[in-house]
Motif scaffolding. Structure first.
Motif, short mmCIF file in Angstrom:
data_model
loop_
_atom_site.label_atom_id
_atom_site.label_comp_id
_atom_site.label_asym_id
_atom_site.label_seq_id
_atom_site.Cartn_x
_atom_site.Cartn_y
_atom_site.Cartn_z
N GLU A 158 0.84 -1.19 0.00
CA GLU A 158 0.00 0.00 0.00
C GLU A 158 0.88 1.24 0.00
OE1 GLU A 158 -3.68 0.28 2.61
OE2 GLU A 158 -2.26 1.55 3.68
N ILE A 159 0.41 2.27 -0.72
CA ILE A 159 1.11 3.56 -0.72
C ILE A 159 0.07 4.62 -0.38
CG2 ILE A 159 2.34 5.28 -2.11
CD1 ILE A 159 3.33 2.97 -3.87
N ARG A 160 0.39 5.46 0.60
CA ARG A 160 -0.51 6.56 0.98
C ARG A 160 0.20 7.88 0.73
NH1 ARG A 160 -3.77 4.77 6.41
NH2 ARG A 160 -4.60 2.88 5.47
N VAL A 161 -0.54 8.79 0.14
CA VAL A 161 -0.03 10.12 -0.12
C VAL A 161 -0.89 11.10 0.67
CG1 VAL A 161 0.41 11.87 -1.88
CG2 VAL A 161 0.68 9.44 -2.44
N TYR A 162 -0.25 11.87 1.54
CA TYR A 162 -0.95 12.84 2.38
C TYR A 162 -0.78 14.22 1.77
CZ TYR A 162 -1.26 9.20 5.91
OH TYR A 162 -1.55 8.04 6.58
N GLU A 180 -4.70 9.87 -0.23
CA GLU A 180 -5.14 8.87 -1.19
C GLU A 180 -4.33 7.59 -0.92
OE1 GLU A 180 -5.73 9.79 -5.48
OE2 GLU A 180 -4.93 11.75 -4.89
N THR A 181 -4.97 6.46 -1.11
CA THR A 181 -4.33 5.19 -0.92
C THR A 181 -4.23 4.49 -2.27
OG1 THR A 181 -5.25 5.00 1.29
CG2 THR A 181 -4.42 2.98 0.29
N PHE A 182 -3.04 3.99 -2.58
CA PHE A 182 -2.81 3.26 -3.83
C PHE A 182 -2.41 1.84 -3.47
CE2 PHE A 182 -1.88 7.70 -4.65
CZ PHE A 182 -2.62 7.95 -5.78
N VAL A 183 -3.06 0.88 -4.10
CA VAL A 183 -2.76 -0.53 -3.88
C VAL A 183 -2.28 -1.09 -5.20
CG1 VAL A 183 -3.67 -2.75 -3.14
CG2 VAL A 183 -4.51 -0.66 -2.08
N PRO A 184 -1.12 -1.79 -5.23
CA PRO A 184 -0.65 -2.34 -6.49
C PRO A 184 -1.61 -3.40 -7.03
CG PRO A 184 0.88 -2.87 -4.70
CD PRO A 184 -0.23 -2.06 -4.13
N ALA A 185 -1.63 -3.49 -8.35
CA ALA A 185 -2.50 -4.46 -8.99
C ALA A 185 -1.97 -5.87 -8.75
CB ALA A 185 -2.59 -4.19 -10.49
#
Length: 164
Positions: free
Chosen positions: A146-150, A157-162
């Motif tokens: 998971e990657i979170r950008v504040y 926003e939270t990004f989850v790899p496919a």
């Protein structure tokens, strides 16, 4: 038994310094050593190394190495006042008067690892070789879950790899 036999190497180094009519500071500069090194030797905090012995022998080639290391024999092979001076006013250094590190058993430690071959007050400066075995463990490489950008407006926003 002469007084020299009961002396330690630090005492013999001090005798050389006094015989050369030098202060501790001047003698340290003469040997190209730090004054703190000589001070710690004379105070008994450290023992003289072979580098100190080699410096003394290089600068005062007529010093008797047997006397310096073990206290046997006379201080000088012949007294320094009788040495011939070269054009620079320095005593000549001959190959015969230099320490020969190729002599068997003079400075080499026995094969069993003990330091019995070194005279009292002289320590080995050869580094001890330590062998370590490393066990390589196969580990799975880490994966991003998971990657979170504040953002500065207090949102993220939270990004989850496919999944593959």
């Amino acid at each position: 038994m002469p007084l020299f036999y009961a002396m330690q190497i630090k005492d013999r180094i001090k005798l050389i310094m006094e015989d050369q009519h030098m202060s501790q500071q001047v003698f340290a500069d003469f040997l190209q050593q730090s004054p703190a090194t000589l001070s710690s030797i004379f105070n008994g905090r450290t023992r003289p190394t072979l580098n100190i012995v080699e410096s003394i022998k290089t600068k005062i080639p007529d010093i008797n190495t047997e006397w310096l290391l073990w206290g046997t024999g006379e201080m000088y092979n012949s007294h320094p006042a009788t040495q011939e001076m070269d054009s620079d006013g320095l005593a000549g250094e001959s190959q015969e008067s230099m320490i020969n590190f190729d002599q068997p058993n003079l400075f080499s430690a026995p094969m069993n690892g003990s330091h019995a071959a070194f005279p009292q007050g002289v320590k080995s400066t050869r580094p001890e070789i330590v062998r370590e075995e490393m066990k390589i463990v196969d580990k799975e490489p880490r994966k991003v879950t998971e990657i979170r950008v504040y953002y500065d407006d207090q949102t993220y926003e939270t990004f989850v790899p496919a999944k593959k």
